[in-house]
Design a protein around this motif. Sequence first.
Motif, short mmCIF file in Angstrom:
data_model
loop_
_atom_site.label_atom_id
_atom_site.label_comp_id
_atom_site.label_asym_id
_atom_site.label_seq_id
_atom_site.Cartn_x
_atom_site.Cartn_y
_atom_site.Cartn_z
N ARG A 68 6.12 12.49 -1.79
CA ARG A 68 6.26 11.03 -1.86
C ARG A 68 7.35 10.61 -2.84
NH1 ARG A 68 7.82 6.88 -2.48
NH2 ARG A 68 6.80 4.83 -2.51
N ALA A 69 7.60 11.39 -3.88
CA ALA A 69 8.58 11.00 -4.90
C ALA A 69 10.01 11.33 -4.52
CB ALA A 69 8.24 11.70 -6.23
N LEU A 70 10.23 11.87 -3.33
CA LEU A 70 11.60 12.22 -2.92
C LEU A 70 12.46 10.97 -2.77
CD1 LEU A 70 10.88 14.92 -0.16
CD2 LEU A 70 11.72 15.32 -2.49
N ARG A 71 13.75 11.15 -3.01
CA ARG A 71 14.69 10.07 -2.73
C ARG A 71 14.69 9.78 -1.23
NH1 ARG A 71 17.90 13.56 -5.53
NH2 ARG A 71 19.25 13.85 -3.70
N GLY A 72 14.81 8.54 -0.90
CA GLY A 72 14.84 8.16 0.51
C GLY A 72 13.51 7.71 1.07
N VAL A 73 12.44 7.78 0.26
CA VAL A 73 11.12 7.29 0.69
C VAL A 73 10.84 5.99 -0.06
CG1 VAL A 73 8.67 7.82 0.92
CG2 VAL A 73 10.36 9.67 1.03
N HIS A 74 10.68 4.90 0.68
CA HIS A 74 10.60 3.58 0.06
C HIS A 74 9.53 2.72 0.70
CE1 HIS A 74 14.50 4.26 -1.93
NE2 HIS A 74 14.95 4.70 -0.76
N GLN A 75 9.10 1.72 -0.03
CA GLN A 75 8.27 0.68 0.55
C GLN A 75 9.11 -0.13 1.55
OE1 GLN A 75 5.11 -0.23 0.36
NE2 GLN A 75 4.38 1.16 -1.24
N ALA A 76 8.47 -0.54 2.64
CA ALA A 76 9.18 -1.28 3.68
C ALA A 76 9.80 -2.57 3.16
CB ALA A 76 8.22 -1.59 4.84
N LYS B 268 21.66 6.88 9.68
CA LYS B 268 20.55 7.72 9.21
C LYS B 268 19.46 7.85 10.28
CE LYS B 268 21.21 6.56 4.33
NZ LYS B 268 20.63 5.92 3.13
N HIS B 269 18.71 8.95 10.16
CA HIS B 269 17.49 9.10 10.92
C HIS B 269 16.37 8.42 10.13
CE1 HIS B 269 19.17 11.84 13.89
NE2 HIS B 269 19.79 12.47 12.90
N VAL B 270 15.79 7.39 10.72
CA VAL B 270 14.82 6.56 10.02
C VAL B 270 13.43 6.81 10.59
CG1 VAL B 270 14.16 4.19 9.42
CG2 VAL B 270 16.59 4.80 9.65
N VAL B 271 12.45 6.94 9.70
CA VAL B 271 11.05 7.02 10.09
C VAL B 271 10.31 5.86 9.44
CG1 VAL B 271 8.90 8.33 9.92
CG2 VAL B 271 11.04 9.52 10.44
N ILE B 272 9.66 5.06 10.28
CA ILE B 272 8.88 3.91 9.80
C ILE B 272 7.41 4.25 10.00
CG2 ILE B 272 8.41 1.46 10.10
CD1 ILE B 272 11.24 1.28 11.44
N ILE B 273 6.64 4.18 8.94
CA ILE B 273 5.22 4.51 9.01
C ILE B 273 4.43 3.21 9.02
CG2 ILE B 273 3.33 5.76 7.92
CD1 ILE B 273 5.42 7.53 6.57
N GLY B 274 3.76 2.94 10.13
CA GLY B 274 2.99 1.71 10.27
C GLY B 274 3.24 1.10 11.63
N ARG C 231 0.85 -1.20 0.00
CA ARG C 231 0.00 0.00 0.00
C ARG C 231 0.88 1.24 0.00
NH1 ARG C 231 -3.34 -1.46 3.81
NH2 ARG C 231 -4.89 -2.22 2.32
N ASP C 232 0.49 2.23 -0.78
CA ASP C 232 1.32 3.44 -0.93
C ASP C 232 0.51 4.66 -0.51
OD1 ASP C 232 3.43 5.14 -1.66
OD2 ASP C 232 3.91 3.90 -3.41
N THR C 233 1.15 5.79 -0.55
CA THR C 233 0.51 7.06 -0.22
C THR C 233 0.91 8.12 -1.24
OG1 THR C 233 0.30 8.76 1.51
CG2 THR C 233 2.36 7.51 1.45
N PRO C 234 0.56 7.91 -2.52
CA PRO C 234 1.03 8.80 -3.58
C PRO C 234 0.51 10.23 -3.46
CG PRO C 234 -0.67 7.32 -4.40
CD PRO C 234 -0.30 6.84 -3.03
#
Length: 501
Positions: A251-259, A294-300, A243-246
């Motif tokens: 959202r298209a920035l580098r560094g934003v990825h699917q888990a 890196k500073h990591v943010v996990i969404i979920g 599932r994505d959040t377009p």
Amino acid sequence: MPDPNGFLRYDRRLPARRPVPVRISDWREVYPPAGEELIREQATRCMDCGIPFCHDGCPLGNRIPDWNDLVRTGNWDAAVDSLHATNNFPEFTGRLCPAPCEAACVLGLGGQQPVTIKQVEVEIADAAVARDGLRPRPASVSTGRSVAVVGSGPAGLAAAQQLARAGHTVTVYERDDAIGGLLRYGIPDFKLEKQHIDKRLAQLTAEGVRFRTGVEVGVDVTAEQVRAEHDAVLLACGALQGRDTPETPGRALRGVHQAMAHLVAANRVVAAAGDGKPAPATLPDGTPIDAAGKHVVIIGGGDTAADCLGVAHRQGAAGVHQLDLYPEPPAERDAARDPWPTWPWVLRNYPAHEEGGERVFAVAVQEFVDDGTGQVRAVRIAEVTVEKVDGRRIVTALPGSEREIPADLVLLAIGFEGTEEQPLLAQFGVTRNGRGAIDSRPDWQATDGVFVAGDMHRGASLIVWAIAEGRAAAAAIHTYLGGVGDLPAPVDPARQPLAAR
């Protein structure tokens, strides 16, 4: 006869996890083997109640009271047989399943802590390896019929084993370079060391199952070719469409990825290191996806998010925030919301959470913030409320609650939208439904001679459901091919988990 007072004499106990500073320095499993004394003690807590609701909590229909009492009395060989009678891969489920059987344990009805069913299960499974090395059980007579299994996750492997033992010739097609599906490259080694997969694959190979890796059905070989070579086909390709959040700005920035991209890359690094071939954590196109420094943010807030958290710790992240859309769950079951024996909404602290990081509840990302070069530098979040209106989720941001969290790497662990859109679907004449899954008839056929099972049929679910559906689909295929006798079919295609009405 079980000890009716065992749960009064013994409290629920699990083996101590490996110390945090030690375990985050490697990728080995968090839990060491439990001693036989502890497992016997915990098995003694099972009172073999008159109506064992744990059977309904588990779709496999595991004979939980039976093998608990066999462990209590030290009859390990019989416990191994009892466990394998309903579950092809207890070494997987005992490590990975969240244990709905424990949520349905009758002790939970009386305010006691449930039996440690999952821990007893994994110790029996490990005892099986120690005792006979997973002795193969090849069929004595061949039926002369052939089955193709597309996908090598737990559903596909369970079906393959059942069918091979029934005398059918089984070929498993896997597009990846190694067998196992998400077990291989989606689950971190600190939850499941890959030696357990390899030992089971050796057993399946000895039972006659053939494996073809690096073969994508629909691309490298057509559905028409597969159907021409086999008398039946089982599709068990999983539900890997993340599932994505377009619509979220940035959202298209580098560094934003699917888990899953992060987990697969990390698993490949560990696998390469085990083969003596060190490799960096990268995406297929070579883009780095390592949390080191890196500073990591996990969404979920689910299992996948916790897996990413544990991986980030082991990769040496500078800091980790895990964001959850919903408010912090209660520590104990709310009987009004989730009556026993249903699966309760409670706060679940995974081993990764005690390793570090910060959990933030009731927030939603408003924007992925650009550092000016197209790389994410932060996420802007806001506190939110979540309501269900006519079955729809309504998320409302609270004015004045916005703030930024530093982020060099953002991982989206917000669930799955079903099986991937891929060439084999059209070639086999099947389409995704509104949930992204593939519907089947009551006999597990998606179309004539083509069966479907596991997450591809059910949507992203638990490993016990995948194995149960694989076993049930195998039984249907066996009947379709005119096989003698019946194979066990623990579930039908319409079966759902226990739920309050």
